[in-house]
Design a protein around this motif. Structure first.
Motif, PDB file in Angstrom:
ATOM      1  N   ALA A 157       0.828  -1.211   0.000  1.00 43.81           N
ATOM      2  CA  ALA A 157       0.000   0.000   0.000  1.00 43.81           C
ATOM      3  C   ALA A 157       0.860   1.258   0.000  1.00 43.81           C
ATOM      4  CB  ALA A 157      -0.929  -0.009   1.204  1.00 43.81           C
ATOM      5  N   GLN A 158       1.961   1.226   0.753  1.00 42.18           N
ATOM      6  CA  GLN A 158       2.825   2.407   0.812  1.00 42.18           C
ATOM      7  C   GLN A 158       3.333   2.772  -0.580  1.00 42.18           C
ATOM      8  OE1 GLN A 158       3.026  -0.284   2.767  1.00 42.18           O
ATOM      9  NE2 GLN A 158       3.989   0.168   4.734  1.00 42.18           N
ATOM     10  N   PHE A 159       3.788   1.774  -1.335  1.00 46.79           N
ATOM     11  CA  PHE A 159       4.334   2.040  -2.666  1.00 46.79           C
ATOM     12  C   PHE A 159       3.243   2.575  -3.594  1.00 46.79           C
ATOM     13  CE2 PHE A 159       5.516   0.179  -6.920  1.00 46.79           C
ATOM     14  CZ  PHE A 159       6.387   1.201  -7.254  1.00 46.79           C
ATOM     15  N   ARG A 160       2.063   1.981  -3.565  1.00 47.78           N
ATOM     16  CA  ARG A 160       0.971   2.474  -4.403  1.00 47.78           C
ATOM     17  C   ARG A 160       0.606   3.912  -4.011  1.00 47.78           C
ATOM     18  NH1 ARG A 160      -3.612  -1.406  -3.693  1.00 47.78           N
ATOM     19  NH2 ARG A 160      -2.555  -1.797  -1.751  1.00 47.78           N
ATOM     20  N   ALA A 161       0.628   4.199  -2.716  1.00 52.25           N
ATOM     21  CA  ALA A 161       0.347   5.568  -2.264  1.00 52.25           C
ATOM     22  C   ALA A 161       1.422   6.531  -2.755  1.00 52.25           C
ATOM     23  CB  ALA A 161       0.240   5.613  -0.741  1.00 52.25           C
ATOM     24  N   SER A 172      -4.453  12.108  -5.101  1.00 50.42           N
ATOM     25  CA  SER A 172      -4.359  12.446  -3.673  1.00 50.42           C
ATOM     26  C   SER A 172      -5.364  11.630  -2.871  1.00 50.42           C
ATOM     27  CB  SER A 172      -4.613  13.942  -3.452  1.00 50.42           C
ATOM     28  OG  SER A 172      -3.584  14.711  -4.021  1.00 50.42           O
ATOM     29  N   ARG A 173      -6.573  11.518  -3.384  1.00 49.37           N
ATOM     30  CA  ARG A 173      -7.608  10.737  -2.704  1.00 49.37           C
ATOM     31  C   ARG A 173      -7.151   9.273  -2.559  1.00 49.37           C
ATOM     32  NH1 ARG A 173     -13.017  11.679  -2.502  1.00 49.37           N
ATOM     33  NH2 ARG A 173     -12.930  12.978  -4.345  1.00 49.37           N
ATOM     34  N   ARG A 174      -6.658   8.698  -3.648  1.00 47.42           N
ATOM     35  CA  ARG A 174      -6.211   7.299  -3.596  1.00 47.42           C
ATOM     36  C   ARG A 174      -5.075   7.120  -2.588  1.00 47.42           C
ATOM     37  NH1 ARG A 174      -7.171   7.692  -9.247  1.00 47.42           N
ATOM     38  NH2 ARG A 174      -4.980   8.118  -9.628  1.00 47.42           N
ATOM     39  N   ALA A 175      -4.122   8.047  -2.591  1.00 47.34           N
ATOM     40  CA  ALA A 175      -2.990   7.949  -1.665  1.00 47.34           C
ATOM     41  C   ALA A 175      -3.456   8.015  -0.217  1.00 47.34           C
ATOM     42  CB  ALA A 175      -1.974   9.053  -1.950  1.00 47.34           C
ATOM     43  N   LEU A 176      -4.342   8.943   0.079  1.00 46.73           N
ATOM     44  CA  LEU A 176      -4.862   9.080   1.447  1.00 46.73           C
ATOM     45  C   LEU A 176      -5.657   7.851   1.870  1.00 46.73           C
ATOM     46  CD1 LEU A 176      -5.931  12.817   1.244  1.00 46.73           C
ATOM     47  CD2 LEU A 176      -4.147  11.885   2.757  1.00 46.73           C
ATOM     48  N   GLU A 177      -6.482   7.331   0.977  1.00 43.52           N
ATOM     49  CA  GLU A 177      -7.269   6.135   1.297  1.00 43.52           C
ATOM     50  C   GLU A 177      -6.365   4.938   1.568  1.00 43.52           C
ATOM     51  OE1 GLU A 177      -9.883   5.955  -2.079  1.00 43.52           O
ATOM     52  OE2 GLU A 177     -11.345   7.314  -1.166  1.00 43.52           O
ATOM     53  N   ALA A 197       5.593   6.406   6.285  1.00 45.33           N
ATOM     54  CA  ALA A 197       4.906   6.425   4.991  1.00 45.33           C
ATOM     55  C   ALA A 197       3.685   7.338   5.049  1.00 45.33           C
ATOM     56  CB  ALA A 197       4.492   5.010   4.587  1.00 45.33           C
ATOM     57  N   ARG A 198       2.941   7.264   6.137  1.00 41.95           N
ATOM     58  CA  ARG A 198       1.780   8.136   6.290  1.00 41.95           C
ATOM     59  C   ARG A 198       2.215   9.601   6.264  1.00 41.95           C
ATOM     60  NH1 ARG A 198      -1.095   6.711  11.560  1.00 41.95           N
ATOM     61  NH2 ARG A 198      -2.514   8.348  10.857  1.00 41.95           N
ATOM     62  N   ALA A 199       3.303   9.921   6.958  1.00 45.08           N
ATOM     63  CA  ALA A 199       3.805  11.297   6.982  1.00 45.08           C
ATOM     64  C   ALA A 199       4.204  11.752   5.584  1.00 45.08           C
ATOM     65  CB  ALA A 199       4.992  11.410   7.940  1.00 45.08           C
ATOM     66  N   THR A 200       4.875  10.892   4.844  1.00 48.37           N
ATOM     67  CA  THR A 200       5.298  11.226   3.478  1.00 48.37           C
ATOM     68  C   THR A 200       4.090  11.543   2.605  1.00 48.37           C
ATOM     69  OG1 THR A 200       7.282   9.870   3.684  1.00 48.37           O
ATOM     70  CG2 THR A 200       6.511  10.330   1.446  1.00 48.37           C
ATOM     71  N   VAL A 201       3.043  10.751   2.725  1.00 47.20           N
ATOM     72  CA  VAL A 201       1.836  10.985   1.927  1.00 47.20           C
ATOM     73  C   VAL A 201       1.155  12.290   2.353  1.00 47.20           C
ATOM     74  CG1 VAL A 201      -0.489  10.110   1.433  1.00 47.20           C
ATOM     75  CG2 VAL A 201       1.496   8.584   1.281  1.00 47.20           C
ATOM     76  N   LEU A 202       1.053  12.526   3.647  1.00 46.16           N
ATOM     77  CA  LEU A 202       0.430  13.777   4.112  1.00 46.16           C
ATOM     78  C   LEU A 202       1.193  14.994   3.591  1.00 46.16           C
ATOM     79  CD1 LEU A 202      -0.490  12.828   7.781  1.00 46.16           C
ATOM     80  CD2 LEU A 202      -2.086  13.213   5.878  1.00 46.16           C
ATOM     81  N   TYR A 228      -9.296  13.466   7.694  1.00 47.71           N
ATOM     82  CA  TYR A 228      -9.477  14.916   7.695  1.00 47.71           C
ATOM     83  C   TYR A 228      -9.076  15.495   6.334  1.00 47.71           C
ATOM     84  CZ  TYR A 228      -8.863  19.815   9.008  1.00 47.71           C
ATOM     85  OH  TYR A 228      -8.931  21.185   9.064  1.00 47.71           O
ATOM     86  N   ALA A 229      -7.950  15.046   5.797  1.00 40.76           N
ATOM     87  CA  ALA A 229      -7.482  15.545   4.500  1.00 40.76           C
ATOM     88  C   ALA A 229      -8.409  15.129   3.369  1.00 40.76           C
ATOM     89  CB  ALA A 229      -6.066  15.053   4.227  1.00 40.76           C
ATOM     90  N   LEU A 230      -9.078  13.988   3.529  1.00 35.27           N
ATOM     91  CA  LEU A 230     -10.018  13.536   2.504  1.00 35.27           C
ATOM     92  C   LEU A 230     -11.286  14.371   2.484  1.00 35.27           C
ATOM     93  CD1 LEU A 230      -9.719   9.665   2.845  1.00 35.27           C
ATOM     94  CD2 LEU A 230      -9.395  10.976   0.731  1.00 35.27           C
TER      95      LEU A 230
END
Length: 188
Positions: free
Chosen positions: A75-79, A95-100, A110-115, A180-182
């Protein structure tokens, strides 16, 4: 994987020719090994190189190709691929896909990188909140990444020091920053 990371690091330090050479070796290695996930990783890294080289259309094509591959990718790589796609195409859906993908991920870095990646495409107040959430996830108060530092400075300049500090604090206290970001993405 080592060659892919080396290629990415070279691109991030502006050694674009060195990055291209290393990623060429990574591609050959993945082809010989018939490693589909490895090929997707090289396409992702080549897309980042293309973006950093001023070729966003090429980056989008490479990312579309990587995302279309039928591979079992973490999931991290796809995000991360979607965050990169948001940098070179309309950012809403990637962005939506990455957050989901990150919403239930246990990998805090990984979550921090996506945010941080999603924050690039948000207005300053929301961007600062996402930076605050990312800082808590990483366990640090700043970033060595020049793009994140530039984003933080842009937010501080547009919001003023006090509003920026307040936004960071709100972000730091969010239990689910991805959700929240979504929410702005779901708004009409």
């Amino acid at each position: 994987m080592f060659l892919v990371r080396l290629g990415q690091l070279r691109a991030r330090t502006a050694d674009l020719a060195g990055s291209a050479a290393v990623l060429g070796l990574a591609w050959e290695t993945a082809l010989r090994a018939e490693d589909q996930l490895g090929l997707a990783r090289v396409l992702h890294a080549r897309a980042e190189l293309a973006r950093r080289s001023g070729r966003p259309d090429e980056a989008a094509r490479l990312l579309d190709r990587a995302l279309a591959m039928d591979v079992q990718a973490p999931a991290q790589f796809r995000a991360f691929m979607n965050v990169e796609l948001a940098r070179v195409a309309d950012p809403v859906e990637p962005s939506r896909r990455a957050l989901e993908l990150m919403e239930t991920c246990p990998d805090r870095t990984a979550r921090a990188t996506v945010l941080e990646g999603v924050a690039e495409h948000r207005e300053p107040l929301l961007a600062a909140e996402l930076i605050g959430a990312a800082r808590v996830l990483r366990g640090i108060t700043g970033s060595a990444d020049p793009f994140v530092r530039a984003l933080a400075e842009r937010c501080r300049a547009e919001l003023g020091a006090e509003r920026y500090r307040d936004a960071l604090a709100r972000g730091a206290s969010m239990p689910n920053p991805e959700r929240y970001a979504l929410s702005p993405l779901s708004s009409p």
